[in-house]
Write a protein that holds these residues in place. Structure first.
Motif, short mmCIF file in Angstrom:
data_model
loop_
_atom_site.label_atom_id
_atom_site.label_comp_id
_atom_site.label_asym_id
_atom_site.label_seq_id
_atom_site.Cartn_x
_atom_site.Cartn_y
_atom_site.Cartn_z
N ILE A 172 34.66 33.63 55.19
CA ILE A 172 33.46 33.59 54.56
C ILE A 172 33.04 34.49 54.78
O ILE A 172 31.74 35.20 53.64
CB ILE A 172 33.06 31.82 54.53
N PRO A 173 32.80 35.27 56.14
CA PRO A 173 32.20 36.43 56.24
C PRO A 173 32.96 37.91 55.30
O PRO A 173 31.40 38.65 55.39
CB PRO A 173 31.57 36.72 57.56
N TYR A 174 33.57 37.54 54.99
CA TYR A 174 34.25 38.55 54.41
C TYR A 174 34.41 38.63 52.73
O TYR A 174 35.19 39.32 52.06
CB TYR A 174 35.37 38.85 54.65
N SER A 175 33.81 37.74 52.32
CA SER A 175 34.40 37.40 50.52
C SER A 175 32.81 36.36 49.86
O SER A 175 32.46 36.21 51.18
CB SER A 175 34.86 37.48 50.42
N ASP A 176 32.79 36.45 48.73
CA ASP A 176 32.42 35.73 48.58
C ASP A 176 32.76 34.96 46.85
O ASP A 176 33.56 35.59 46.70
CB ASP A 176 30.35 36.48 47.67
N ILE A 177 32.16 33.83 46.53
CA ILE A 177 32.23 33.24 45.66
C ILE A 177 32.18 34.07 44.45
O ILE A 177 31.00 34.57 44.43
CB ILE A 177 31.91 32.19 45.08
N GLY A 178 33.13 34.32 43.41
CA GLY A 178 33.74 35.35 42.49
C GLY A 178 34.56 36.79 42.58
O GLY A 178 34.25 37.07 41.50
N ASP A 179 34.13 37.18 44.09
CA ASP A 179 34.72 37.91 44.00
C ASP A 179 35.94 37.87 43.33
O ASP A 179 36.83 37.00 43.32
CB ASP A 179 35.39 38.36 45.50
N LYS A 180 36.14 40.25 42.80
CA LYS A 180 37.55 40.01 41.72
C LYS A 180 38.54 40.31 43.01
O LYS A 180 38.40 40.85 43.24
CB LYS A 180 37.72 39.36 40.51
N ILE A 181 39.74 39.95 42.97
CA ILE A 181 40.95 40.46 43.83
C ILE A 181 41.91 40.94 43.07
O ILE A 181 42.85 40.09 43.05
CB ILE A 181 40.82 40.22 45.23
N THR A 182 42.53 42.34 43.84
CA THR A 182 44.35 41.92 42.65
C THR A 182 44.86 41.80 43.80
O THR A 182 45.08 42.50 44.04
CB THR A 182 44.43 43.62 41.76
N VAL A 183 45.99 40.26 43.23
CA VAL A 183 46.58 40.68 44.58
C VAL A 183 48.16 40.50 43.90
O VAL A 183 48.46 40.17 42.44
CB VAL A 183 46.86 39.10 44.68
N TYR A 184 49.09 40.62 44.54
CA TYR A 184 50.43 40.93 44.39
C TYR A 184 50.95 38.94 44.95
O TYR A 184 50.62 39.15 45.56
CB TYR A 184 51.56 41.61 44.25
N TYR A 185 51.51 38.42 44.21
CA TYR A 185 52.39 37.51 44.52
C TYR A 185 54.02 37.27 43.87
O TYR A 185 54.24 37.10 42.41
CB TYR A 185 51.66 36.23 44.13
N LEU A 186 55.05 36.86 44.53
CA LEU A 186 56.00 37.22 43.57
C LEU A 186 56.39 38.38 43.30
O LEU A 186 57.02 37.87 42.30
CB LEU A 186 56.30 35.91 43.30
N GLY A 187 56.16 39.51 43.88
CA GLY A 187 56.40 41.14 42.88
C GLY A 187 55.79 40.97 41.31
O GLY A 187 55.65 41.83 41.08
N LYS A 188 55.02 39.79 40.84
CA LYS A 188 54.45 40.16 39.73
C LYS A 188 52.47 40.12 40.52
O LYS A 188 52.42 39.62 41.35
CB LYS A 188 54.22 38.63 39.20
N SER A 189 51.85 41.20 39.45
CA SER A 189 50.21 41.14 39.84
C SER A 189 49.47 40.82 39.16
O SER A 189 49.65 39.91 37.96
CB SER A 189 49.89 42.62 40.05
N PHE A 190 47.97 39.54 39.66
CA PHE A 190 47.68 38.87 39.29
C PHE A 190 46.33 39.55 39.70
O PHE A 190 45.47 40.29 40.80
CB PHE A 190 47.40 37.19 39.63
N GLU A 191 45.03 39.39 38.02
CA GLU A 191 43.61 39.23 38.17
C GLU A 191 43.68 37.34 39.11
O GLU A 191 42.99 37.10 38.34
CB GLU A 191 43.04 39.79 37.40
N SER A 192 42.96 37.90 40.62
CA SER A 192 42.39 36.61 41.40
C SER A 192 40.76 37.09 41.24
O SER A 192 39.96 37.92 41.15
CB SER A 192 42.77 36.01 42.47
N LYS A 193 40.48 35.92 41.36
CA LYS A 193 38.95 35.58 41.78
C LYS A 193 39.07 33.67 43.04
O LYS A 193 39.19 33.27 42.33
CB LYS A 193 37.91 34.85 40.61
N ILE A 194 37.47 34.46 43.47
CA ILE A 194 37.68 33.48 44.46
C ILE A 194 36.85 32.60 43.97
O ILE A 194 35.24 32.30 43.49
CB ILE A 194 36.96 33.78 45.97
#
Ligand SMILES: Nc1ncnc2c1ncn2[C@@H]1O[C@H](COP(=O)(O)OP(=O)(O)OP(=O)(O)O)[C@@H](O)[C@H]1O
Ligand SMILES: [Mg+2]
Lengths: 414, 220
Positions: A172-194
């Motif tokens: 909670i202190p380090y991020s907010d709802i709606g934050d967009k993060i590029t993540v790698y999951y099982l070798g594939k990249s995703f645009e994720s959103k909290i």
């Protein structure tokens, strides 16, 4: 008439009334406190029992050569898909997806304390503990959000613009709802959103341990039905590689069932043979209970219950003593009242009324304090205790009133 | 006209017989004195007459109507409206002003404030304690306290005043004053029954009983 006597009784020995009030308040606060502990212990005992009983881990048995062979054939993903949809469709059990894979975000997106490798083997690499879960997981471990929302039906589609994720409480202190993060999951990249943050102390049972979800990132168990039709391009090959890993992860979840374990295992063995794969094996979850003062779950509950009764009984005893002392002081006045035209019944009623009022005031004060301390009140037990306190503390005065000897009191002997 | 009639009253405390088949009748205008050794049962008799205590057997009649000993509210009402009680220890409430002490039976009757004020003031003028109304009982002398107690007995306009050694704690001078007050009240029509060891009081009373062994015998 009653009111006149009541006013008198409250005024003449005012400090006694305050002491009584104080005793009632202390009693009620103690009872509220113990009840609160009791209720939360009971809840966690129940909850822990729930997340343990009837819960099994589904393990794949791909090892060595068989594993390598299986994974070299990307079309084998169809076997896993069949197994997966079979798991979801059975009535004998509820299938819970608990896929545990790392989430990777670039540039050490979150503080080092969240990084799985930090401190143990490496410098921080930006890998975070994550679970791909379905709704059964959320329901079974009774997860709720502190902020934002849980997953909805449409969140489970893989081709959404953003991969919705729910963060553990400590994020909670380090991020907010709606934050967009590029993540790698099982070798594939995703645009994720909290989309949400879990409530504090959310946890799950990972077969051997109760695990806090405070540092976890949850993602929806992705549905990949739409890529099935295409077959031969490079991109498809990459995609299938990803899907294979994804489904392998999905198929090794938990299941919840009231059927006996051998029966369930037979189902899985049969299905595995049918699909021509090494049989999946079921493993029972270890049982956990909260412990305090060396006491486990139910025993601890019992102790708290007894404690409540002891506190309550001793308080009633003190209150009765105090009431008796008050009557002893006031009985000369009571005699004078009786001599001038009241009956002992009326006086007793006024004493009862006084108990009722003081106890009610105490109830209000204690409820307020309890509310401030705990933010919730055990209303049912509390009103029950109010009634019992009034009745029980009325018994002793009743006997005292019957023993009053007017002539001796008026003579000054008593 | 008979106010209170006791017929064949008996009372035991544990094994000790205190009243033994005793009968007595008190009528309007009576001024009765009861004497007897300490422990003879005089106070017990008075408490039964004043409905503060109940006999083991026998009949209690008020205005020729039998009073059921279980009827607490009727008994309370008679104590409130008809029977004044005066005791040696005054039985005043120290935390309340003289005014409120006198008005006590009226508070139980829920009279309105103005009426209460009027009644208390006129009674206290009659008895000569008007100046004391705003004082507290602990500021008064014994004789003054007993006058307050008598005023409280009178305020309900009683048929009868029962006095248990009303002058037991007073000096001779004050005793005479109180006695004169009782005589005056008696002349105004209130029946009076005094329990005493004092011969002077017995001399003044129209009727004197001697109490012993649970019975009474008329001396005068
Ligand atoms: N409530 C009681 N319980 C037990 N015994 C009692 C009670 N009241 C009176 N007695 C006994 O009954 C007897 C008569 O008591 P009572 O007070 O009527 O005597 P009395 O004639 O008024 O004496 P005194 O002149 O000393 O006032 C006494 O022996 C007393 O101890
Ligand atoms: Mg006596």
């Amino acid at each position: 008439m009653i009111l006149h006597i009541l006013e008198k009784s409250l005024n003449v020995k005012r400090n006694r009334s305050y002491i009584l009030l104080f005793q009632f308040v202390i009693t009620l606060i103690l009872v509220i406190t113990v009840l609160n502990i009791y209720i939360s212990v009971e809840k966690s005992v129940d909850h822990l029992e729930n997340v343990t009983k009837g819960l099994y881990k589904v393990n794949d048995n791909f090892v060595g050569d068989s594993e390598r062979q299986f994974f070299s054939q990307t079309d084998n993903v169809n076997i896993l898909k069949k197994l997966y949809s079979w798991q979801l469709s059975r009535d004998e059990f509820t299938y819970i997806v608990v896929g545990s894979q790392y989430f990777h975000a670039e540039n050490n997106y979150f503080p080092n304390k969240f990084d799985i490798f930090y401190g143990s083997r490496h410098d921080p690499v930006g890998s975070y503990e994550s679970l791909q879960v379905n709704n059964a997981f959320i329901e079974h471990f009774k997860l709720t959000v502190d902020e934002g929302r849980l997953f909805k039906e449409e969140d489970y589609h893989i081709d959404n613009e953003f991969l919705p994720i729910i963060m553990g409480y400590e994020y909670i202190p380090y991020s907010d709802i709606g934050d967009k993060i590029t993540v790698y999951y099982l070798g594939k990249s995703f645009e994720s959103k909290i989309i949400g943050f879990l409530s504090e102390n959310s946890f799950y049972n990972d077969t051997y341990n109760i695990k806090s979800l405070n540092k976890y990132i949850l993602m929806p168990a992705l549905k990949t039905t739409n890529v099935d039709s295409n077959t031969n391009t490079i991109i498809d090959w990459e995609q299938k590689k990803f899907e294979l890993k994804l489904y392998l992860d999905k198929c090794s979840g938990f299941l919840y069932s009231e059927f006996p374990s051998t029966y369930l295992q037979n189902m899985f063995t049969e299905k595995s043979y049918e699909l021509d794969i090494v049989p999946y094996a079921l493993e029972m979850h270890a049982a956990f209970y909260p412990t305090m003062w060396g006491l486990e779950g139910k025993h601890f509950e019992k102790l708290l219950f007894i404690l409540t009764i002891i506190i309550f009984a001793s308080s009633i005893f003190c209150i009765s003593l105090n009431m008796a002392a008050k009557i002893k002081v006031l009985k000369r006045y009571y005699s004078i009242y009786i001599m001038n035209g009241t009956s002992s019944k009326v006086i007793y009623l006024s004493i009862l009324l006084e108990i009722l009022i003081i106890n009610f005031l105490a109830l209000l004060i204690a409820s307020m304090i309890g509310w401030i301390l705990y933010g919730k009140l055990p209303l049912m037990p509390l009103s029950l205790i109010y009634v019992i306190t009034c009745v029980v503390s009325g018994i002793y005065p009743f006997f005292m009133m019957n023993k009053i000897n007017i002539s001796r009191i008026l003579r000054g002997d008593d | 006209m008979t106010i209170i009639k006791l017929k064949n009253i008996s009372k035991k405390f544990k094994e000790r017989v205190v009243l033994n088949n005793l009968s007595i009748e008190i009528s309007k205008g009576d001024m009765i004195c009861i004497m007897g050794r300490s422990g003879a049962g005089k106070s017990t008799l008075l408490n039964i007459l004043g409905l503060l205590d109940t006999a083991d057997s026998g009949v209690y009649e008020y205005n020729n109507k039998e009073i059921d000993s279980g009827n607490e509210s009727l008994k309370a009402k008679l104590r409130r409206d008809k029977i004044g009680f005066v005791v040696q220890t005054y039985a005043l409430i120290n935390q309340k002003k003289v005014f409120d002490n006198i008005a006590l039976p009226l508070y139980f009757k829920r009279k309105n404030k103005r009426e209460i004020k009027q009644l208390v003031e006129s009674i206290s003028r009659k008895i000569g304690i008007f100046e004391l109304l705003n004082k507290y009982p602990y500021e008064l002398s014994g004789g003054e306290c007993q006058r307050v107690a008598i005023a409280r007995a009178l305020i309900r306009e009683p048929d009868i005043i029962l006095a248990d050694e009303p002058t037991g704690a007073l000096d001779e001078e004050t005793e005479k004053e109180i006695l004169t007050l009782f005589e005056k009240l008696n002349k105004q029509g209130v029946a009076i029954l005094i329990v005493t060891h004092n011969q002077m009081i017995a001399d003044v009373c129209k009727t004197v009983y001697l109490m012993s062994e649970g019975k009474i015998a008329q001396l005068k």
